[in-house]
Design a protein around this motif. Structure first.
Motif: not given
Ligand code: ZN
Ligand code: ZN
Length: 575
Positions: A296-300
């Motif tokens: 998943p993109a980013g901090l997720a």
């Protein structure tokens, strides 16, 4: 179990001692005795028991007397020539000056005695004497009996001091004073029955205990019935202390070379940096733990990776054993990498947290106080047997196999336990009683990073990711402290910050919010001390180039004792 550390020899730093030092040493000894007389409860907590029987009535006369004394002490302090003192005494001088000024400021400006009703609580000082091992039970009970004579006056003075308390501190005071009743009801009654006090002494003590219970119940009722209804309608003072007081309190409590605002800005930058590092490690680890699944993109994605790694934890019944087993490995690593000299003669005992200390922290170090230097150092670990299976699982996931190693570095080697041993070697009663919390906590946080930088854990990306999460917590503590007290951020903003940007569970975030409403500046101390130590090391490294020696840096730094980093800096890196 006593741990024997491998042998190595090392000489404490030698210092020139002048006539001025002799005079200053005598002044310090005398001053500390005056502190104890002025603050009997502080004396008890430091292991000085001459005034255990004295109860301070927290009224205006007492405050005036303290201010008068502190002003006189400050004047006497100024009679010493700072430049003629040894390094040890120079730092003591500055710490004393800051302590005296801070004490006067607290009474004249901060005035928490007006708005924090939790300052009035007889439970902790009585429990401290009751649980003490320094004297026989009857000696301690006689001190308690004498002390309790003033309990009615004590709580009356408290009520008289209050002017628009905060809702949050009032609720805390109610809960804590109700908790204090358990000290007086079952615990004290048991001890009286067991003791060999005379029948008369027992009768008098029992009566005083009953009167104290009534005084506590009356205080709680006053808070509930007279204060609370108005506070619930928003008539109380805000728990936020605002920019001016926060800035000032930061100076007195943290004694940093940075301002509160500097630290806030540094923490914001560090948060960004940590997120970047965490994204990088997650990218490396993703195919190993989630093969064939898109990240998943980013901090997720980071959040999922942390959750996955947290499953790797020890079984509940071997938590304490796992900690015990790791200590010798840390000792060996520090020696192999030549990070600093350890003292094999000072034992560290890993034990279950004693019942009377429960409910404090999951893990803590109990170090011998200035009057009890021969006592062993304990590493207290809360047993999980009182947890429900779900609570134990959540706790074990938090302190998974990676975090457990970081925890042991922080609490024990080369964190708090190691720092304490060095601190005790440059003996200073002033540093023992006024030890700088930011330096002490900052060192433990610095030690975590330093161990990983030197290859602890074979540079495992899993361990690094968990450390980044841990370091992010320290960073966010500083950010939210400032945002709550200075920038007026709402509870929703803070919970979002902690859960979305700090990967914390809701329960942890809620507890942190509560802590931020009840304390000021303390949450900033870890990050401040850590940043100052790290910055100091990097600057010395740059200056010394090829000659820089990490072990020498550590030993010199720790050799100054628990002094604020800015004063250590002035000696290690003079302008
Ligand atoms: Zn599990
Ligand atoms: Zn710590």
């Amino acid at each position: 179990m006593f741990l024997v550390l491998p042998a190595c020899q090392d000489q404490p730093r030698q210092e020139q001692v002048s006539k001025e030092d002799d005079r200053f040493d005598a002044f310090k000894d005398k001053l500390v005795l005056k502190f104890w007389k002025l603050h009997p409860e502080w004396a008890t907590s430091q292991g000085y028991h001459k005034y255990d029987h004295v109860l301070t009535i927290p009224n205006a006369d007492k405050r005036k007397a303290v201010v008068r004394s502190y002003k006189a002490f400050e004047k006497e302090l100024k009679s010493f020539a700072l430049n003629k003192l040894s390094d040890n005494n120079k730092t003591d001088y500055k710490m004393l000056q800051n302590f005296l000024r801070g004490g006067i400021w607290r009474i004249e400006e901060f005035k928490s005695y007006e708005w924090d009703p939790s300052e009035y609580n007889l439970g902790s000082s009585v429990a401290e004497i009751l649980n003490g091992r320094y004297a026989g039970l009857s000696v301690r009970l006689r001190a308690i009996s004498e002390k309790l004579r003033g309990s009615v006056d004590y709580y009356e003075a408290g009520i008289k001091n209050l002017r628009r308390p905060t809702l949050e501190h009032t609720q805390l005071a109610i809960a804590q004073n109700l908790g204090a009743l358990t000290v007086f009801k079952p615990a004290l009654a048991d001890s009286i029955a067991k003791s060999d006090l005379t029948q008369d002494e027992k009768a008098v003590l029992q009566q005083r205990v009953e009167t104290t219970q009534l005084a506590i119940e009356n205080y709680v009722r006053y808070l509930q019935e007279t204060e609370l209804p108005g506070l619930r309608q928003g008539k109380g003072r805000s728990f936020r202390i605002g920019r001016d007081q926060f800035t000032q309190k930061f100076i007195y409590d943290i004694e940093s070379g940075y301002s509160a605002k500097d630290v806030y800005e540094k923490a914001l930058l560090r948060k960004k940096e940590l997120h970047k590092l965490m994204l990088g490690v997650t990218r490396t680890l993703w195919p190993k733990y989630f093969p064939g699944k898109p990240q998943p993109a980013g901090l997720a994605g980071v959040k999922q990776m942390i959750a996955r790694l947290s499953q790797n934890h020890v079984p509940p019944d071997s938590f304490l054993l796992a900690i015990r087993g790791q200590i010798p490995q840390l000792v060996a690593f520090v020696n192999q990498q030549n990070l600093l000299t350890q003292d094999p003669s000072k034992p560290l005992e890993v034990r279950p947290t004693p019942a009377y200390m429960e409910g404090v922290a999951g893990a803590s170090i109990s170090a011998p106080g200035p009057y009890d230097k021969a006592a062993p150092t304990y590493y207290n670990v809360s047993p999980l047997n009182k947890f429900t299976p779900a609570q134990a699982e959540s706790y074990l996931r938090e302190y998974n196999r990676y975090m457990l190693q970081i925890l042991n570095i922080h609490e024990a080697i080369p964190g708090h336990y190691t720092q304490l041993i060095y601190s005790n070697r440059s003996p200073s009663i002033i540093k023992a009683i006024l030890g700088n919390g930011a330096m002490v906590e900052g060192w433990a946080v610095y030690a975590e990073q330093m161990m990983l930088e030197n290859g602890y854990g074979q540079d495992s990306p899993e361990l690094w990711l968990m450390w980044y999460k841990w370091n992010l917590r320290v960073t966010l503590n500083a950010i939210l402290d400032y945002q709550v007290h200075v920038l007026n951020k709402s509870q929703g903003d803070i919970i979002r910050l902690l859960t979305q940007e700090g990967f914390q569970e809701d329960a942890e975030a809620e507890a942190k919010w509560r802590r931020a409403t009840l304390s000021q500046v303390q949450l900033s101390s870890y990050f401040t001390g850590y940043t100052e130590i790290y910055d100091l090391r990097e600057q010395i490294k740059k200056k010394e180039g090829e000659d820089f020696n990490l072990k020498a840096f550590h030993e010199q730094f720790l050799g100054y004792g628990s002094a604020p980093v800015q004063y250590i800096r002035q000696m290690m890196l003079p302008d």
